[in-house]
Design a protein around this motif. Sequence first.
Motif, mmCIF file in Angstrom:
data_model
loop_
_atom_site.group_PDB
_atom_site.id
_atom_site.type_symbol
_atom_site.label_atom_id
_atom_site.label_comp_id
_atom_site.label_asym_id
_atom_site.label_seq_id
_atom_site.Cartn_x
_atom_site.Cartn_y
_atom_site.Cartn_z
ATOM 1 N N UNK A 173 30.078 42.687 7.884
ATOM 2 C CA UNK A 173 29.178 42.865 9.028
ATOM 3 C C UNK A 173 29.086 41.568 9.818
ATOM 4 N N UNK A 174 29.255 41.679 11.116
ATOM 5 C CA UNK A 174 29.108 40.496 11.957
ATOM 6 C C UNK A 174 27.816 40.539 12.757
ATOM 7 N N UNK A 175 27.561 41.683 13.323
ATOM 8 C CA UNK A 175 26.299 41.839 14.035
ATOM 9 C C UNK A 175 25.763 43.228 13.778
ATOM 10 N N UNK A 176 24.451 43.338 13.683
ATOM 11 C CA UNK A 176 23.874 44.642 13.398
ATOM 12 C C UNK A 176 22.754 44.966 14.378
ATOM 13 N N UNK A 177 22.753 46.197 14.806
ATOM 14 C CA UNK A 177 21.689 46.698 15.656
ATOM 15 C C UNK A 177 20.784 47.551 14.795
ATOM 16 N N UNK A 178 19.534 47.156 14.652
ATOM 17 C CA UNK A 178 18.617 47.925 13.830
ATOM 18 C C UNK A 178 17.361 48.200 14.631
ATOM 19 N N UNK A 179 17.188 49.467 14.986
ATOM 20 C CA UNK A 179 16.066 49.838 15.835
ATOM 21 C C UNK A 179 15.364 51.040 15.239
ATOM 22 N N UNK A 180 14.092 50.877 14.949
ATOM 23 C CA UNK A 180 13.346 51.980 14.346
ATOM 24 C C UNK A 180 12.360 52.553 15.340
ATOM 25 N N UNK A 181 12.344 53.869 15.407
ATOM 26 C CA UNK A 181 11.396 54.579 16.247
ATOM 27 C C UNK A 181 10.306 55.114 15.350
ATOM 28 N N UNK A 182 9.058 54.988 15.764
ATOM 29 C CA UNK A 182 7.994 55.512 14.923
ATOM 30 C C UNK A 182 6.645 55.336 15.581
ATOM 31 N N UNK A 183 5.642 55.157 14.751
ATOM 32 C CA UNK A 183 4.283 55.098 15.247
ATOM 33 C C UNK A 183 3.633 53.817 14.734
ATOM 34 N N UNK A 184 3.044 53.061 15.644
ATOM 35 C CA UNK A 184 2.392 51.820 15.229
ATOM 36 C C UNK A 184 1.011 52.125 14.661
ATOM 37 N N UNK A 185 0.450 51.158 13.991
ATOM 38 C CA UNK A 185 -0.837 51.362 13.315
ATOM 39 C C UNK A 185 -1.922 51.773 14.306
ATOM 40 N N UNK A 186 -1.945 51.111 15.443
ATOM 41 C CA UNK A 186 -2.989 51.392 16.426
ATOM 42 C C UNK A 186 -2.916 52.843 16.916
ATOM 43 N N UNK A 187 -1.705 53.291 17.254
ATOM 44 C CA UNK A 187 -1.554 54.659 17.739
ATOM 45 C C UNK A 187 -1.817 55.663 16.626
ATOM 46 N N UNK B 57 12.452 57.464 12.778
ATOM 47 C CA UNK B 57 13.910 57.515 12.831
ATOM 48 C C UNK B 57 14.444 56.120 13.069
ATOM 49 N N UNK B 58 15.580 55.818 12.478
ATOM 50 C CA UNK B 58 16.114 54.473 12.638
ATOM 51 C C UNK B 58 17.575 54.541 13.063
ATOM 52 N N UNK B 59 17.914 53.657 13.967
ATOM 53 C CA UNK B 59 19.293 53.511 14.406
ATOM 54 C C UNK B 59 19.824 52.241 13.770
ATOM 55 N N UNK B 60 20.832 52.383 12.945
ATOM 56 C CA UNK B 60 21.380 51.200 12.294
ATOM 57 C C UNK B 60 22.889 51.196 12.497
ATOM 58 N N UNK B 61 23.344 50.258 13.283
ATOM 59 C CA UNK B 61 24.763 50.200 13.614
ATOM 60 C C UNK B 61 25.276 48.785 13.420
ATOM 61 N N UNK B 62 26.250 48.643 12.562
ATOM 62 C CA UNK B 62 26.782 47.316 12.281
ATOM 63 C C UNK B 62 28.173 47.174 12.882
ATOM 64 N N UNK B 63 28.372 46.064 13.552
ATOM 65 C CA UNK B 63 29.677 45.754 14.106
ATOM 66 C C UNK B 63 30.320 44.723 13.206
ATOM 67 N N UNK C 261 15.113 43.054 13.721
ATOM 68 C CA UNK C 261 14.886 44.483 13.602
ATOM 69 C C UNK C 261 13.786 44.829 14.597
ATOM 70 N N UNK C 262 13.969 45.917 15.325
ATOM 71 C CA UNK C 262 12.957 46.309 16.295
ATOM 72 C C UNK C 262 12.199 47.532 15.833
ATOM 73 N N UNK C 263 10.905 47.468 16.032
ATOM 74 C CA UNK C 263 10.060 48.617 15.752
ATOM 75 C C UNK C 263 9.514 49.093 17.093
#
Lengths: 167, 167
Positions: B144-158, A146-152, B111-113
């Motif tokens: 767009x001035x600033x964007x928050x992009x955060x993905x939830x998931x499973x890393x390769x190791x897990x 799942x991804x959270x993508x929010x742009x300001x 972008x965060x994983x």
Amino acid sequence: MTDDAIAAAFEPHDHQECAHRALDEAAARLKDQGARLTPVRRRTLEILLESHRAMGAYDVLDRLAAEGFGRQPPVAYRALEFLVQHGLAHRLQRLNAFAACLHPGDDHHPVFLICRSCDRVAEAPVTPIRDALAQVAKAGGFRVERATIEALGLCATCAASDAGAPC
Amino acid sequence: MTDDAIAAAFEPHDHQECAHRALDEAAARLKDQGARLTPVRRRTLEILLESHRAMGAYDVLDRLAAEGFGRQPPVAYRALEFLVQHGLAHRLQRLNAFAACLHPGDDHHPVFLICRSCDRVAEAPVTPIRDALAQVAKAGGFRVERATIEALGLCATCAASDAGAPC
DNA sequence: CGCTGTCGCGTTACTTTATTACAATTGTGT
DNA sequence: ACACAATTGTAATAAAGTAACGCGACAGCG
């Protein structure tokens, strides 16, 4: 979801109709799923639908309390959670706030565009971005669930009016 | 930032070295900017650097308090805010938490994983995604001035170890 | 050196956001 | 009407975040 949907959220439009349609669609979808659109839930959705803005849980709660529903936090949180789970509303992490979904039915965790000037929120087409994200993640062996993508930023209307003044 | 940086965060590595280098780089950058890496700030960064995980402000505060620094929330929030503003740490909206930045210097809102199994956090290359986002937004007249992009998931190791067990 | 202004730090007190736990009630199917 | 699950209301509390004030350290300057 089309690009027009973005502009629609930020520009003047027949909001009565816009909100009414979303509500009808919501009711229909819930019926299909066998879920109940109870008074609190319905009213909560209506409140969110009154504007294209995001509202905090406590703002919603105030409204509900004023109309005779319970005045404790769980009342609002439960209704909001229900709506989110059924795809009728979204939570904006960045704002700790909730906004009605205007395209229930599209399977989506959409991209949000939040205008810092007028505070309106639009949902944008997600596919190109999700694809780009999945590809980048895959290269690192990460599987996105799942991804959270929010742009300001600034919407067209606000940019035109003053590059910053409320619209 | 390369794709390898993603794997690096999730796989076993010489973390001593990894953290030490980030700290040195941070110190150098702050010196250039004329900003001061005071004891609280330095220690806060070290605490974040101990793992590739995100920590809540109050977790950091507990650690600081145990080491003789102030024990009131503003102590942690100020240090964290300072680090974020100087690009040495990031805030994860989704988790209400903070993580050390491992590539200070790259101009980035990355972008965060986030691995839902081991809770580690990696920063991924942002360019393709930011481009896709900007394009979608532009089609709707949104800047767009600033964007928050955060993905939830499973890393390769897990994913390899159990598709879900902590690693 | 000693003055002065800024910055960082610590604390108190408070606000906002969110959850747990339990009791009362409503609705559904039989 | 009855049993059962889902929903709602309430109290209490936890977690996250901020505002405001005063003290002390430190840099710049005469």
